[in-house]
Write an enzyme that holds these catalytic residues in place. Structure first.
Site, PDB file in Angstrom:
ATOM      1  CB  CYS A  15      -0.875   0.049   1.249  1.00  0.00           C
ATOM      2  SG  CYS A  15      -1.794  -1.455   1.528  1.00  0.00           S
ATOM      3  CB  CYS A  65      -8.686  -0.204   1.460  1.00  0.00           C
ATOM      4  SG  CYS A  65      -8.010  -0.183   3.126  1.00  0.00           S
TER       5      CYS A  65
END
Ligand code: SAM
Ligand code: DTB
Ligand code: SF4
Length: 334
Positions: free
Chosen positions: A100, A191
């Protein structure tokens, strides 16, 4: 019977009722949902990298990277591609399957899109799932990122709509929802979660989960962060939230988002092993690994290996996602 499929008609009252159950009853419900959808003991691991640190134009009251507060953090330029690839390889060696990349931007500028797209492409080529968190998106940008190989866009709602202006005033809740919509339209997974411990009430935590529950489809990843207090930020002195309250929020998320990864996110460094274990036993099935989050520390890989070993938990395979019968495949393989 416990509902194990996603529902999009949750009311706030229903979520509040769950949230306030005796903890044993709440965790029992959470684990009933979990065992229907997920392999026992499987924990997904993501690793973060700050690709552009500090100097952000937003005034999020929790954040080390806002230019509005003096947190002592040095602002840096966008990292070169090679540094990102090196970090992604290290993450893979750490056992992470998702990488990420976070940038301290209020919104993504078109001039940076090709640079970030190249990072996504390179990380994907290392055999990792890709996630970025780059602030607000304009029309068309999400499509370019998706074409480069992006799997997830992280953009948190952080708290309830009512408490939002106590946390940040340079944007509104609807700005967040708009960007989430753009990412979805481009076919990205989401997310999206929030932070506990910013001085919000339990009702705000219920409100956050309710807003997330209204997103259709639900975010595939739901990060539950415990505030990491950053000296110099307005929220640093907020009343601490207990690990038990974190576990409660996680258990509710597991029930409401039966097919989503629920991540015990920021704040693990401050928790005991037992506290982290409680959150994992309450239904979390994902963590951040690596000794840094974006600008703050995270438990190192040996500590995590020790905890996972004691719990008998193991890295989840990507195909552990509940859809497509993958769970069965994993269980059959044992
Ligand atoms: N600028 C982008 C944005 O705001 O979407 C991406 C980076 S931002 C650091 C990503 C998320 O990290 C925030 O939405 C917040 O939920 C979480 N976060 C940031 N600082 C935190 C802190 N001190 N403690 C806990 N969570 C934090
Ligand atoms: C999320 O919900 N938490 C991560 C990730 N998404 C981007 C970030 C946590 C940041 C914690 C504070 C820091 O390291 O700066
Ligand atoms: Fe900027 Fe994101 Fe930090 Fe807010 S959370 S100040 S948008 S980097």
């Amino acid at each position: 019977m416990t509902e194990t499929k996603p529902r999009y008609d949750w009311t706030r009252e229903e979520i509040r009722t769950l949230y306030e159950l005796p903890l044993d009853a709440l965790i029992a419900k959470s684990l009933a949902v979990k065992s229907q959808n997920w392999a026992d003991g499987a924990v997904q691991k993501s690793q973060l990298l700050s690709i552009k640190t500090g100097g952000c134009a937003e005034n999020c009251g929790y954040c080390s990277q806002s230019a509005h507060f003096d947190t002592g953090l040095k602002a840096e330029k966008l990292l070169p591609l090679e540094e990102v690839v090196t970090a992604a390889r290290a993450a893979k060696e750490n056992g992470a399957d998702r990488f990420c990349m976070g940038a301290a931007w209020r919104s993504l500028k078109d001039r940076d899109v090709p640079k970030v797209a190249a990072m996504i492409e390179a990380v994907k080529a290392e055999g990792l799932e890709t996630c970025v968190t780059l602030g607000m998106l304009e029309d068309g940008q999400a499509e370019t990122l998706k074409a480069a190989g992006l799997d997830y866009y992280n953009h948190n709602l952080d708290t309830s709509p009512e408490y939002y202006d106590q946390v940040v005033t340079t944007r509104v809740y609807d700005d967040r929802l708009e960007t989430l919509g753009r990412a979805r339209t481009a076919g990205l997974k989401l997310c999206c979660g929030g932070i506990l411990g910013m001085g919000e009430s339990r009702e705000d935590r219920v409100g956050l989960i309710h807003e997330l529950a209204k997103l259709s489809p639900h975010p595939e990843s739901v990060p539950v962060n415990m505030l990491v207090p950053i000296e110099g930020t307005p929220l640093a002195g907020s009343a601490k939230v207990s690990v038990i309250e974190m576990a409660r929020a996680i258990a509710v998320c597991r029930i409401v988002f039966p097919e989503s990864w629920v991540r015990l996110s920021a704040g693990r460094e401050e928790m005991s092993e037992e506290g982290q274990a409680l959150c994992l036993l309450a239904g979390a099935n994902s963590i951040f690994v690596g000794d840094r989050l974006l600008t703050t520390d995270n438990p190192d890989i040996d500590e995590d290996a020790g905890l996972m070993g004691q719990l008998g938990f193991e890295a989840a395979a990507l195909e552990d996602m509940p859809k497509g019968g993958a769970r069965k495949t994993l269980l059959d393989a044992r």
